[in-house]
Design an enzyme around this catalytic site. Structure first.
Site, PDB file in Angstrom:
ATOM      1  CE1 TYR A 188       0.971  -0.232   4.508  1.00 27.09           C
ATOM      2  CE2 TYR A 188      -0.014   2.123   4.309  1.00 27.09           C
ATOM      3  CZ  TYR A 188       0.693   0.898   4.935  1.00 27.09           C
ATOM      4  OH  TYR A 188       1.094   1.238   6.245  1.00 27.09           O
TER       5      TYR A 188
ATOM      6  NE  ARG B 298       6.794   4.867   0.844  1.00 25.92           N
ATOM      7  CZ  ARG B 298       6.302   5.562   1.649  1.00 25.92           C
ATOM      8  NH1 ARG B 298       7.184   6.183   2.788  1.00 25.92           N
ATOM      9  NH2 ARG B 298       5.024   6.191   1.864  1.00 25.92           N
TER      10      ARG B 298
ATOM     11  NE  ARG C 180      -5.547 -20.132   3.637  1.00 26.24           N
ATOM     12  CZ  ARG C 180      -4.227 -20.906   3.881  1.00 26.24           C
ATOM     13  NH1 ARG C 180      -4.104 -22.084   3.574  1.00 26.24           N
ATOM     14  NH2 ARG C 180      -3.457 -20.440   4.830  1.00 26.24           N
TER      15      ARG C 180
ATOM     16  CG  HIS D  60       1.216 -20.489   1.585  1.00 25.74           C
ATOM     17  ND1 HIS D  60      -0.043 -21.390   1.925  1.00 25.74           N
ATOM     18  CD2 HIS D  60       1.554 -20.060   2.814  1.00 25.74           C
ATOM     19  CE1 HIS D  60      -0.127 -21.339   3.147  1.00 25.74           C
ATOM     20  NE2 HIS D  60       0.759 -20.529   3.832  1.00 25.74           N
TER      21      HIS D  60
ATOM     22  CE  LYS E 124       2.981   3.600   3.335  1.00 23.30           C
ATOM     23  NZ  LYS E 124       3.011   3.554   5.106  1.00 23.30           N
TER      24      LYS E 124
ATOM     25  CD  GLU F  65       9.779   1.692  10.588  1.00 18.93           C
ATOM     26  OE1 GLU F  65       9.576   2.875   9.878  1.00 18.93           O
ATOM     27  OE2 GLU F  65       9.736   0.582   9.999  1.00 18.93           O
TER      28      GLU F  65
ATOM     29  CG  LEU G 293       8.061   2.819   5.015  1.00 18.42           C
ATOM     30  CD1 LEU G 293       7.727   1.669   4.116  1.00 18.42           C
ATOM     31  CD2 LEU G 293       6.826   3.472   5.431  1.00 18.42           C
TER      32      LEU G 293
HETATM   33  N1  PDD Z   1       2.582   5.021   7.777  1.00 25.98           N
HETATM   34  N2  PDD Z   1       7.453   3.911   9.250  1.00 25.98           N
HETATM   35  C1  PDD Z   1       6.100   3.175   9.208  1.00 25.98           C
HETATM   36  C2  PDD Z   1       6.048   1.943   9.829  1.00 25.98           C
HETATM   37  C3  PDD Z   1       4.851   3.681   8.847  1.00 25.98           C
HETATM   38  O1  PDD Z   1       3.867   3.181   8.778  1.00 25.98           O
HETATM   39  C4  PDD Z   1       5.122   5.097   8.326  1.00 25.98           C
HETATM   40  C5  PDD Z   1       3.660   5.702   7.458  1.00 25.98           C
HETATM   41  C6  PDD Z   1       6.210   5.901   8.312  1.00 25.98           C
HETATM   42  C7  PDD Z   1       6.185   7.013   7.587  1.00 25.98           C
HETATM   43  O2  PDD Z   1       6.279   7.289   6.179  1.00 25.98           O
HETATM   44  P1  PDD Z   1       5.844   8.377   5.327  1.00 25.98           P
HETATM   45  O3  PDD Z   1       6.659   9.734   5.830  1.00 25.98           O
HETATM   46  O4  PDD Z   1       6.172   8.058   3.966  1.00 25.98           O
HETATM   47  O5  PDD Z   1       4.289   8.604   5.580  1.00 25.98           O
HETATM   48  C8  PDD Z   1       7.389   5.089   8.727  1.00 25.98           C
HETATM   49  C9  PDD Z   1       1.374   5.608   6.907  1.00 25.98           C
HETATM   50  C10 PDD Z   1       0.889   7.063   7.309  1.00 25.98           C
HETATM   51  C11 PDD Z   1       0.175   4.562   7.413  1.00 25.98           C
HETATM   52  O6  PDD Z   1       0.478   3.383   7.516  1.00 25.98           O
HETATM   53  O7  PDD Z   1      -0.830   5.260   7.655  1.00 25.98           O
END
Ligand code: PDD
Length: 289
Positions: free
Chosen positions: A36, A55, A103, A105, A150, A182, A206
C-alpha cells in the site's frame, strides 16, 4: 463538512464506498499479500508523487508483483479520485493485492491484482499538540526483516502501536539489537548534542517520504544533522525526539516510557523544523516546488 458520500476506486471503477466489496478469497484478505501507499494531498495535488510512486514500485518489486499501471495512469487515477472527494487537503490510500485465487501459498498464475483506492479529508495533528508534544513508549522491534516494503500485512505494527494506546501514548518507538529503527507507524528523529540524528534507510525501516523532507530541510537550512545508527542510550538521553509521517507531519515526543524527553517540552529544533515544514508546504501549495 457535508455528508458527501465517499467515492472510492476498485478495479477500474469509481463507486460509493458502501458498494465496494472484495471477494473473501482475495489474497489480501487471506494472506495479507499486498502493498500500500499513503499519499498526502495538498490543495488537491498529491505531495511528492514521483517519490511515492518510486516507493510503490520498490514495494511491488519486493513482493514480486507487477506494477499494474504506468506512473501516468496512476497520476490520472489519483486526479480523478481527488476530484470526486471532499477536502482541499486529502489523505489518499492506495492498496494492491495479488488478486483473488483458490487458497494456496504459491503465487497464482494469470490472476489480475486487486486495486483499491480511497481518499478522505486530511486531518493533521491539532495545534495544541505542538505546545505539549505526545507520549511514546518503547518496545523491541519484533517485525520481519523487510520493513522497507510497505506491506499491507501490518499485524506486528498494529500490536506494537496498541502498546502505546494501552499506555495512553501516541506511538511506540522500536528498538532492534540495541538500535532505534522507527515507530510503529512513523519514522523517528533524535536530537543529541544539538545535532539532528536519523537512522539510516535499510531493510529495517520504511523509507519515509516525510523523513526525506525533514533531512532535506535540515540540509537546506544549515541544521547540523547525521544519518547513522542511533543507540538505545542515545534515544533515552535525547534532547528531543520527533515522530514523522505523511499524516502527522512532524510531532514532538515529550515523554518516553513515562520519563521526560529533555526538559519534557517540545525543543527549539522542533519549533524550527516545524516552521520550515509549514513554509515548505506553503511553497508546495503555491506550486513553487
Ligand atoms: N505510515 N514507518 C512506518 C512503519 C509507517 O507506517 C509510516 C507511515 C512511516 C512514515 O512514512 P511516510 O513519511 O512516507 O508517511 C514510517 C502511514 C502514514 C500509514 O500506514 O498510515
Amino acid at each position: 463538512m457535508t455528508d458527501q458520500i465517499q467515492t472510492v476506486y476498485l478495479n477500474g471503477k469509481f463507486m460509493p464506498i458502501e458498494q465496494a466489496y472484495v471477494p473473501v478469497l482475495d489474497r489480501g484478505f487471506i494472506f495479507g499479500d499486498g502493498v500500500y501507499e499513503v499519499i498526502p494531498v495538498y490543495s488537491r495535488r498529491p505531495f511528492r508523487l514521483p517519490e511515492h510512486l518510486r516507493r510503490l514500485q520498490h514495494s511491488l518489486d519486493g513482493i514480486r508483483l507487477k506494477n499494474p499501471h504506468t506512473d501516468e495512469v496512476w497520476a490520472d487515477l489519483f486526479e480523478q479520485l481527488i476530484a470526486r472527494n471532499e477536502g482541499e487537503d486529502q489523505y489518499l490510500y492506495l492498496h494492491i493485492t495479488r488478486g483473488v485465487a483458490k487458497r494456496d501459498h504459491a503465487f497464482p498464475v494469470n490472476v489480475p491484482p486487486t486495486i483499491f483506492m480511497m481518499s478522505s479529508p486530511l486531518v493533521t495533528p491539532p495545534e495544541a499538540l505542538r505546545a505539549t508534544g505526545v507520549a511514546a513508549v518503547s518496545a523491541l522491534d519484533n517485525r520481519w526483516l523487510r520493513c522497507d516494503i510497505k506491506a499491507i500485512a501490518l499485524l506486528p505494527n498494529v500490536l506494537l502501536r496498541q502498546l502505546a494506546i494501552d499506555a495512553g501514548a501516541a506511538e511506540t518507538l522500536l528498538l532492534r539489537d540495541g538500535f532505534l529503527t522507527e515507530g510503529a507507524a512513523s519514522n523517528i528523529f533524535v536530537v543529541a548534542n544539538n545535532t539532528l540524528l536519523a537512522p539510516p534507510k535499510t531493510h529495517l525501516m520504511l523509507p519515509g517520504i516525510t523523513y526525506d523532507v525533514i533531512l532535506e530541510l535540515a540540509a537546506a537550512h544549515g541544521i547540523p544533522h547525521q544519518v547513522r545508527e542511533i543507540t538505545e542510550q542515545e534515544v533515552r538521553t535525547a534532547q528531543e525526539l520527533w515522530q514523522t509521517s505523511s499524516t502527522r507531519e512532524v510531532v514532538p515526543i515529550t515523554t518516553l516510557d513515562g520519563k521526560p524527553v529533555g526538559n519534557g517540552k517540545p525543543g527549539p529544533l522542533f519549533h524550527k523544523m516545524y516552521a520550515l515544514y509549514q513554509d515548505y508546504k506553503r511553497a508546495v501549495r503555491a506550486g513553487g516546488v
